[in-house]
Each structure stands twice: as structure tokens, then as C-alpha cells.
Design a protein around this motif. Sequence first.
Motif, mmCIF file in Angstrom:
data_model
loop_
_atom_site.group_PDB
_atom_site.id
_atom_site.type_symbol
_atom_site.label_atom_id
_atom_site.label_comp_id
_atom_site.label_asym_id
_atom_site.label_seq_id
_atom_site.Cartn_x
_atom_site.Cartn_y
_atom_site.Cartn_z
ATOM 1 N N ASP A 1 -8.288 2.312 6.133
ATOM 2 C CA ASP A 1 -8.425 2.442 4.684
ATOM 3 C C ASP A 1 -7.044 2.463 4.041
ATOM 4 O O ASP A 1 -6.121 3.092 4.574
ATOM 5 N N ASP B 1 -8.161 -7.910 5.062
ATOM 6 C CA ASP B 1 -7.150 -8.271 4.064
ATOM 7 C C ASP B 1 -6.042 -9.013 4.812
ATOM 8 O O ASP B 1 -5.426 -8.453 5.720
ATOM 9 N N TYR C 1 -12.197 2.375 10.744
ATOM 10 C CA TYR C 1 -11.829 1.679 9.513
ATOM 11 C C TYR C 1 -10.393 2.030 9.131
ATOM 12 O O TYR C 1 -10.009 3.201 9.146
ATOM 13 N N TRP D 1 0.831 -1.207 0.000
ATOM 14 C CA TRP D 1 0.000 0.000 0.000
ATOM 15 C C TRP D 1 0.860 1.249 0.000
ATOM 16 O O TRP D 1 1.882 1.327 0.682
ATOM 17 N N ILE E 1 -9.020 -2.403 4.875
ATOM 18 C CA ILE E 1 -8.193 -3.596 5.076
ATOM 19 C C ILE E 1 -8.325 -4.153 6.487
ATOM 20 O O ILE E 1 -7.945 -5.288 6.748
ATOM 21 N N ALA F 1 -9.605 0.782 -0.128
ATOM 22 C CA ALA F 1 -10.254 -0.418 0.395
ATOM 23 C C ALA F 1 -10.068 -0.468 1.903
ATOM 24 O O ALA F 1 -9.039 -0.036 2.429
ATOM 25 N N TRP G 1 -4.719 2.485 0.123
ATOM 26 C CA TRP G 1 -4.655 2.710 -1.312
ATOM 27 C C TRP G 1 -3.376 2.102 -1.852
ATOM 28 O O TRP G 1 -2.312 2.211 -1.228
ATOM 29 N N GLU H 1 -8.061 6.559 -7.551
ATOM 30 C CA GLU H 1 -8.147 5.189 -7.061
ATOM 31 C C GLU H 1 -9.103 5.106 -5.868
ATOM 32 O O GLU H 1 -9.081 5.948 -4.981
ATOM 33 N N GLU H 2 -9.920 4.077 -5.887
ATOM 34 C CA GLU H 2 -10.821 3.844 -4.767
ATOM 35 C C GLU H 2 -10.071 3.038 -3.712
ATOM 36 O O GLU H 2 -9.456 2.018 -3.999
#
Length: 74
Positions: free
Chosen positions: A22, A50, A20, A4, A36, A34, A24, A31-32
Amino acid sequence: MSKWSEIRINFFDEEEKKWYVDAWLTDDANEEGAVIAKIDLYTGIVEYLDEDAKTDEYAQEKIREFLKDGELLR
């Protein structure tokens, strides 16, 4: 080396009562990201979404810092 390029922990889900983690993969603004992992600051439990986040140095560093800082909020 992390997979990342950026990780942020700045969103709190009111329903789940969890923060959360998050992430990238690139620096591309389009870019969206996620989610993890999710952190329950009250219990200190980290729920990994993840599997790579469990061993990724960058992700673990950010999570450790967040948990350490969270201790001050309790």
C-alpha cells in the motif's frame, strides 16, 4: 526521489494469499492509499499494479526488505 511519501506492507489477503503493498502520495491522514503491488511470499513473485513501482527506489527498497524478512518466516 519517490512519488510516494509512505509505503506499507502489512495487509495479507486471505483469499489471494498475497501481501498488499500500500502506498500514499502525501502525509495527509485523509488520503486514501492505493495498492501498488502484491507479493506472493511463498513463490517470491511480485505482481505490480502500478508501473512506477517497478523502478521506484523507495518501493523497491520496501519490497526487497519484505522479501528478505519473509525468507525467515518460511
